[in-house]
Design a protein around this motif. Structure first.
Motif, PDB file in Angstrom:
ATOM      1  N   LEU A  55      -3.763  12.852  -1.778  1.00 38.64           N
ATOM      2  CA  LEU A  55      -2.967  10.982  -1.284  1.00 38.64           C
ATOM      3  C   LEU A  55      -4.475  10.605  -0.232  1.00 38.64           C
ATOM      4  N   GLU A  56      -5.183  10.750  -0.078  1.00 41.68           N
ATOM      5  CA  GLU A  56      -6.677   9.673   0.671  1.00 41.68           C
ATOM      6  C   GLU A  56      -7.089   8.570  -0.653  1.00 41.68           C
ATOM      7  N   VAL A  67      -5.703   2.638  -4.164  1.00 40.08           N
ATOM      8  CA  VAL A  67      -4.842   1.716  -3.932  1.00 40.08           C
ATOM      9  C   VAL A  67      -5.048   0.476  -2.846  1.00 40.08           C
ATOM     10  N   TYR A  89       1.501  10.562  -5.774  1.00 39.19           N
ATOM     11  CA  TYR A  89       0.564  11.464  -5.778  1.00 39.19           C
ATOM     12  C   TYR A  89       0.797  12.695  -5.844  1.00 39.19           C
ATOM     13  N   LEU A 137       0.633  -1.378  -0.137  1.00 34.15           N
ATOM     14  CA  LEU A 137       0.277   0.126  -0.072  1.00 34.15           C
ATOM     15  C   LEU A 137       0.697   0.942  -0.285  1.00 34.15           C
ATOM     16  N   HIS A 167       2.795   1.959  -2.988  1.00 40.75           N
ATOM     17  CA  HIS A 167       2.371   2.376  -4.511  1.00 40.75           C
ATOM     18  C   HIS A 167       1.536   3.681  -4.448  1.00 40.75           C
ATOM     19  N   ALA A 168       1.312   4.089  -2.763  1.00 41.84           N
ATOM     20  CA  ALA A 168       0.560   5.170  -2.858  1.00 41.84           C
ATOM     21  C   ALA A 168       1.424   6.236  -2.651  1.00 41.84           C
ATOM     22  N   ALA A 169       2.673   6.339  -1.602  1.00 41.09           N
ATOM     23  CA  ALA A 169       3.564   7.409  -1.232  1.00 41.09           C
ATOM     24  C   ALA A 169       4.974   7.372  -0.994  1.00 41.09           C
ATOM     25  N   THR A 207      -5.395   8.459  -3.196  1.00 37.52           N
ATOM     26  CA  THR A 207      -5.104   7.382  -4.283  1.00 37.52           C
ATOM     27  C   THR A 207      -4.465   6.340  -3.092  1.00 37.52           C
ATOM     28  N   LEU A 208      -4.571   6.533  -1.034  1.00 33.93           N
ATOM     29  CA  LEU A 208      -4.570   5.338  -0.719  1.00 33.93           C
ATOM     30  C   LEU A 208      -5.504   4.451  -0.786  1.00 33.93           C
ATOM     31  N   TYR A 209      -7.009   5.232  -1.523  1.00 30.71           N
ATOM     32  CA  TYR A 209      -8.277   5.013  -1.428  1.00 30.71           C
ATOM     33  C   TYR A 209      -8.067   3.455  -2.559  1.00 30.71           C
TER      34      TYR A 209
END
Length: 488
Positions: free
Chosen positions: A424-425, A431, A331, A303, A306-308, A427-429
Motif C-alpha cells: 500500500l505504501e 501515485v 494494491y 491520491l 488511485h491508491a486505495a 502504491t501511495l508513493y
C-alpha cells in the motif's frame, strides 16, 4: 539416538517415551508396521515382539522401557533412529504418575539428546525462550529449538523460575527447595531441548551472547519470523479457515463511522497528470521537509482514488459453503481480503477542517471521527519526520482489522498484513509522485495513541503503519542518502 535409551539417568528422574498425539500405527495383513505421521509415513517391517509392544504402548502415553520384558534396547534404538520428530521424551518420578515435564518435537528434526551437565556447570534460561499457557499447563518454546517443553508439575516450574540469570544446579536446588537429583534431571531435559543454555567449557560465557548471527536478532523478531513461516514449529499455517465454523465472515469493508461525511474528488480519467509509471518509479523520493501549505481535498481525493479505493466487490466461498465478501483495490492483498483501513489526521488542508478522518473505500469519502485539537497535535507531533521542522500537513495512519485475515489464515496473518502495508505504501508513493505531492513512509509509530484517537476496538483493529503527505518545500532527499530516524 543417544545412549539414554538404554538406561535410566541416575537420580530421581525416570525416562519415559511416547509418540506425538498425531502418530498412529498401521498393521498390514502380513504383520508389518507402518508409522503414520504428519511428516511422512515410516514403514518398519516386522520388528521384534518386545519392540512392537513398546511402539504400541507409546501411542497411549509415556512408557518406561524397563517395564517391557525381553526388550533388546539396541534394536529399539535402531527403530527410534528412523522416527525423528515423532517421539516425545518425558521425565517421570517414582512419587507420581504425572511426569515432571515432556519434551515434544515440533519439526521432523526434533531429536532430543540429553547432555551431561555437572552440578557446578553455569546454566541460564535462553534469552530466546518464552513461556505461555496451553491447555492449562505451562509451555516453553523457542524459535531456535525443534522442541517444546510442557511443564506438567510445579517442581519443574520452580526450576525454571530460578534460571533468569547464570547459576548452577546446586544453587537452583537451594533456591527452589528441591533435591539436587531432581533439579539435575530437569535441567538436562531443558538444556537438551534448547530452552536453557550451558556455559562454554564450564564458564559463564554463553554462546548466544556472542554469536554474531544471533546478536542481530531480538527474541521477539526471531520468534515472529519463525512462527509466521513454515519451519521449526508444528502450528497450523496458511489458509486453514479455522474460524469458519465458529465465527461469521468479517465484513469486506469497515462500516463508515457516524459523523460529518465529506465525499472526495473522483478523477474522470486515471493519471490525469500524464506522468508514466516508469517515470514515477524513477522519481520516487521520501521527503522530510514539507511546505507550510497543504494539499487540497481534490489532491487527497485523487491520491486515495488511485491508491486505495474499492474497484469491485464480489463473493468467495469458504469450506462448508460459507460465503464471504472480497474486494478489488489498486494494491494487491492476499485472498482479496483487504484488512487495511486508512485514517487521515489533517493539520493543514485549505478546504478541509483540521481533525481526524476515516476513509471509506467504497463510498470514496472521509468521515470526521475526532476533532479534538490536543489529540490531533499528539498524533502529528509523533509523526514529525527526521529533518522536518514542522509536522506533516496530512498523516495517514494505516490500521488492520485482524479478523479479516485470521478468519482465513493461520500463523501467517500478521506477517501478511505487514507485507500489505508495504505494498500500500509503495502504491501511495507512486501515485503521490505522479501528483507532485511530497510523501514519506514512517518507520516508527505509536500503537496506543491511534487506538484511543480513532476509537478502535483494540486489538481487533491495530495500527500498523504511518505515511506523511504534503507539498514539497525544497528538493527531496533520497532516503538512501539520509537514513533518518522516522522517515523511509
Amino acid at each position: 539416538m543417544p545412549s539414554d535409551v538404554e538406561r535410566s539417568r541416575p537420580g530421581a528422574g525416570l525416562p519415559l517415551w511416547s509418540f506425538r498425539d498425531d502418530v498412529t500405527i498401521e498393521t498390514a495383513g502380513d504383520g508389518s508396521l507402518t508409522i503414520l505421521t504428519r511428516w511422512g509415513d515410516v514403514p518398519l517391517g516386522r520388528p521384534a515382539p518386545p519392540v512392537e509392544e513398546v511402539l504400541h504402548r507409546m501411542t497411549y502415553g509415556p512408557v518406561a522401557l524397563g517395564n517391557v520384558a525381553g526388550l533388546d534396547r539396541r534394536l529399539l534404538r535402531s527403530v527410534f533412529d528412523r522416527l525423528p520428530g515423532r517421539i516425545v521424551r518425558s521425565l517421570g518420578s517414582a512419587d507420581s504418575p504425572v511426569p515432571l515435564l515432556s519434551v515434544q518435537p515440533v519439526s521432523p528434526l526434533g531429536v532430543l539428546a540429553l547432555p551431561e551437565v555437572t552440578e557446578e556447570h553455569p546454566i541460564r534460561l535462553s534469552r530466546f525462550a518464552f513461556a505461555a499457557q496451553r491447555d492449562g499447563e505451562l509451555v516453553l518454546e523457542s524459535p531456535l529449538s525443534h522442541h517444546r517443553v510442557v511443564l506438567h508439575r510445579p517442581q519443574a516450574s520452580l526450576v525454571l523460575g530460578a534460571l533468569p540469570r547464570a547459576t548452577t544446579s546446586v544453587e537452583v536446588g537451594r533456591r527452589a527447595g528441591l533435591a539436587l537429583p531432581v533439579v539435575s534431571d530437569v535441567i538436562a531435559y531443558l538444556v537438551g531441548a534448547g530452552m536453557v543454555v550451558a556455559g562454554a567449557g564450564g564458564t559463564s560465557d554463553f554462546h548466544e551472547d556472542s554469536d554474531r548471527t544471533l546478536l542481530l536478532w531480538s527474541p521477539y523478531d526471531l520468534l515472529f519470523h519463525s512462527r509466521s513461516r513454515l519451519g521449526p514449529h508444528d502450528g497450523p499455517a496458511g489458509a486453514t479457515f479455522r474460524h469458519v465454523a465458529t465465527l461469521p465472515p468479517p465484513a469486506a469493508t469497515k462500516p463508515a463511522p457516524a459523523g460529518p461525511r465529506i465525499p472526495m474528488y473522483r478523477p474522470a480519467v486515471p493519471n490525469a497528470r500524464g506522468m508514466t509509471l516508469i517515470e514515477a518509479v524513477d522519481r520516487r523520493r521520501s521527503t522530510r521537509a514539507f511546505a507550510e501549505a497543504g494539499p487540497s481535498t481534490r489532491e487527497l481525493g485523487e491520491l486515495l482514488f488511485h491508491a486505495a479505493r474499492v474497484r469491485k466487490q464480489s463473493v468467495a466461498t469458504a469450506p462448508a459453503d460459507v460465503r464471504y465478501a472480497v474486494t478489488r483495490r489498486p494494491y494487491p492483498s492476499a485472498g482479496s481480503l483487504y484488512e487495511l483501513e486508512l485514517y487521515l489526521t489533517v493539520d493543514r488542508c485549505p478546504d478541509l477542517r483540521r481533525g481526524i478522518y476515516h476513509y471509506h473505500p467504497v463510498e470514496h469519502a472521509l468521515t470526521l471521527v475526532n476533532a479534538d485539537p490536543a489529540t490531533v497535535d499528539e498524533l502529528l507531533d509523533n509523526a514529525r519526520v527526521a529533518g522536518g521542522g514542522r509536522p506533516p500537513p496530512v498523516l495517514i495512519t494505516v490500521t488492520a482489522r485482524a479478523d479479516r485475515l485470521s478468519w482465513v489464515y493461520d500463523s501467517i496473518s500478521y506477517a501478511t498484513t505487514l507485507k500489505h502495508v508495504g505494498m500500500l505504501e509503495q502504491t501511495l508513493y507512486l501515485v503521490a509522485t505522479m501528483l507532485g505531492l511530497a510523501t514519506s513512509a514512517l518507520t516508527l509509530g505509536d500503537a496506543g495513541i491511534p487506538a484511543s484517537a480513532f476509537g478502535l476496538d483494540w486489538p481487533a483493529e491495530v495500527s500498523v503503519g504511518e505515511f506523511a503527505i504534503g507539498l514539497p518545500e525544497n528538493e527531496a532527499t533520497d532516503n538512501d542518502e539520509y537514513p533518518g530516524v522516522h522517515g523511509m
